[in-house]
Design an enzyme around this catalytic site. Structure first.
Site, mmCIF file in Angstrom:
data_model
loop_
_atom_site.group_PDB
_atom_site.id
_atom_site.type_symbol
_atom_site.label_atom_id
_atom_site.label_comp_id
_atom_site.label_asym_id
_atom_site.label_seq_id
_atom_site.Cartn_x
_atom_site.Cartn_y
_atom_site.Cartn_z
ATOM 1 N N THR A 1 38.306 33.981 50.191
ATOM 2 C CA THR A 1 37.318 34.470 49.204
ATOM 3 C C THR A 1 36.349 33.324 48.944
ATOM 4 O OG1 THR A 1 38.659 33.691 47.371
ATOM 5 C CG2 THR A 1 38.992 35.963 48.063
ATOM 6 N N TRP B 1 31.246 45.864 23.906
ATOM 7 C CA TRP B 1 31.008 45.330 25.237
ATOM 8 C C TRP B 1 29.571 45.616 25.682
ATOM 9 C CZ3 TRP B 1 34.376 42.031 26.912
ATOM 10 C CH2 TRP B 1 35.727 42.152 26.566
#
Ligand code: ADP
Length: 545
Positions: free
Chosen positions: A185, A445
């Site tokens: 990654t 959020w």
């Protein structure tokens, strides 16, 4: 009762044999680092892979399961490595050349690469750390010009290696579940972690990406592979193209917008892949300097980060080129979902269709997606309920290389992506954020991705990245880093606030704007929000309001 079907191992050798048998005359065109053009056929590729596998086994003594590194651009030699390393039953470990020195050294030592195939133009990056790379026995230099010298130890030039061996070689037999390739990654969330792909997963992923509801590729296509071969196996395209019989064009380091446009025109490319940043650059360059004739390009496949709706719209309106949005991760080989309209969407307005196309799309055959809420329940497919996206499937990792941590896996074995998303009633998934990039303001959020996409739809804005900054009253507030399309055509924070107020609640709209020359990017061209947060913490992102 078992079915009465032959056991036919799905291996990379089977892909290469198919390409050679069915499409021997199809082309692989490389624009090499020294700016020369190289062209040969699948049949040529096949013969050279046989030689290379032979050299690996008989010159270097490579054994099944050995790790062989590549540190290279996109070109035919790198495609040869994609097939010849697994053909020798070894593992093709593609090293991301854009990682930091410390990360590159870490992944070479962690994977225990025995040999590294390195492009001459980037050999100096490895020279610095060569003494620390204790497992590496040989460095093979690709594309060396006359007079090339290096301080790397035990080197041989690629063509010299091939010259010594014959193409009379039997592939080393492997099990389809054996590893054939590995990619780490990019480490945006910590130390890079290895995803080890199997022959079977690679074969099935290639088949699925080729299929009509996914990439939709066939033998009439000439595809430009912009996604680097050092990042998630170039999305599996070097394998898929041999199954599809599609011609490949490989740009090596020629990745500037003008160079890409030249290739699109001269090679009559009709399909391509790449991250949004690349396509944004190509679109801007085309607008400044429109081509004399209509491009052959019909479609570009985008993933890696969100494809802004404004880019899909602009490219199609101005140049008749379709943007297709896909989602995936290193851990998912990478393709997980793709967004193409379905027949029932045809009657919707253009705006509504664009909104669907800007989503990350439906799962492709072979994987399943679900969204899990904070309380552990599975979110309804209503396009509204958010949670963490989880995935399982035939090319999703079930553990990381050399780690036992189960942190990224649910109790019932799904992979937890760290992406926050919704899935609608038609199965279209939409990413609203990465868990760590969400902004929590006054207990609510806020999606940084939704804000970025909206700001980038403003005429005067080229790029925008939104991060959370600490705030005494609200805990966090969004800050938008903005790159203008034209430095002389300024936009004020007030204008942006007014522009955003059409689609966002007041508390969601950033009051802080920083105008930047460019947004910091990761090794693969994504917005580097970790870096932005660091710059902000060090007082290096000055606020304009
Ligand atoms: P890294 O996690 O190191 O950045 P990857 O290249 O594997 O490396 O990135 C996968 C991540 O990229 C996904 O989890 C997601 O956050 C993001 N991503 C990929 N495709 C898209 C997309 N189409 N839209 C938004 N985000 C995307």
């Amino acid at each position: 009762m078992k079915g009465q079907i032959m056991s036919y191992p799905l291996t990379t050798n089977a892909i290469l044999e198919y390409g050679n048998r069915v499409f021997p005359d199809q082309s692989i065109i490389s624009h090499l680092p020294n700016k020369t053009r190289h062209q040969y056929t699948f049949a040529d590729l096949y013969k050279r892979c046989k030689k290379l596998s032979n050299a690996l086994v008989n010159t270097f003594g490579v054994k099944p399961g050995d790790m062989i590194g590549t540190f290279a651009w996109n070109h035919y030699q790198h495609v040869e490595l994609y097939y010849a390393i697994p053909g020798a039953a070894a593992i093709c470990h593609t090293i991301n050349i854009r990682l930091s020195e410390q990360q590159i050294e870490f992944i070479i030592n962690n994977s225990e690469d025995k040999i590294i195939f390195v492009d001459a133009s980037i050999a100096p990056m490895l020279e610095k750390m060569a003494s620390l790379l204790v497992t590496v026995e040989h460095f093979v230099i690709i594309n060396a010009s006359d007079g090339f010298t290096t301080t790397l130890p035990n080197t041989i030039q690629y063509e010299d290696l091939l010259k010594e061996v014959s193409d009379d070689f039997e592939w080393i037999v492997v099990d389809e579940n054996d590893a054939c390739a590995m990619c780490y990654t990019s480490g945006t969330t910590g130390q890079p972690k290895g995803a080890l792909y199997s022959h079977r997963s690679t074969y099935l992923h290639a088949l699925s990406i080729m299929s009509p509801n996914a990439g939709c590729y066939d033998a009439n296509d000439t595809i430009l592979l912009i996604v680097p071969q050092f990042h998630v196996m170039a999305w599996g395209f070097p394998y898929m193209c041999l199954l599809a019989g599609a011609a490949m064009v490989l740009p090596s380091l020629n990745l500037q917008a003008d160079a890409i446009i030249e290739m699109l025109i001269n090679e009559k490319i009709n399909k391509a892949n790449g991250v949004p940043t690349i396509w944004l650059g190509v679109y801007e360059a085309l607008k400044k300097n429109p081509p004399k004739e209509k491009l052959a390009l019909q479609e570009y496949l985008v993933g890696g980060s969100a494809l802004p709706q404004s880019l899909i719209e602009g490219f199609e309106r101005d140049f008749g080129v379709r943007g297709v949005h896909a989602w995936g991760m290193t851990e998912t080989s990478p393709l997980g979902s793709i967004s193409r309209l379905q027949p029932k969407h045809k009657k919707l307005s253009v705006e509504a269709q664009l909104k669907i196309r800007a989503k990350q799309g439906i799962e492709i055959p072979g994987v399943e997606l679900r969204v899990v809420q904070e309380d552990g329940t599975i979110a309804p497919r209503d396009g509204k309920t958010v949670g963490e996206l989880e995935i399982k499937g035939a090319w999703v990792i079930d553990s990381y290389y050399k780690t036992t941590s189960r942190e990224k896996f649910s109790d019932d074995g799904w992979f937890k992506t760290g992406d926050v998303s919704t899935i609608d009633a038609d199965g279209f998934m939409e990413i609203t954020d990465r868990t760590k990039d969400l902004i929590k303001s006054g207990g609510e959020w806020i999606s940084s991705v939704a804000l970025e996409i909206a700001i980038m739809a403003h005429d005067k804005v080229m790029e925008a990245a939104v991060i959370a900054i600490p705030n005494k009253k609200w805990v966090e507030r969004p800050l938008a880093g903005v790159v203008l399309r034209d430095k002389d055509k300024k936009v004020t924070p007030e204008e942006l606030i007014a522009f955003l107020s059409k689609n966002f609640a007041k508390y969601q709209i950033p009051e802080h704007y920083v105008f930047l020359d460019e947004i910091p990017k990761t090794s693969v061209g994504k917005f580097n929000k970790k870096e932005m947060r660091r710059l902000y913490a060090e007082g290096k992102l000055s606020r304009s309001t």
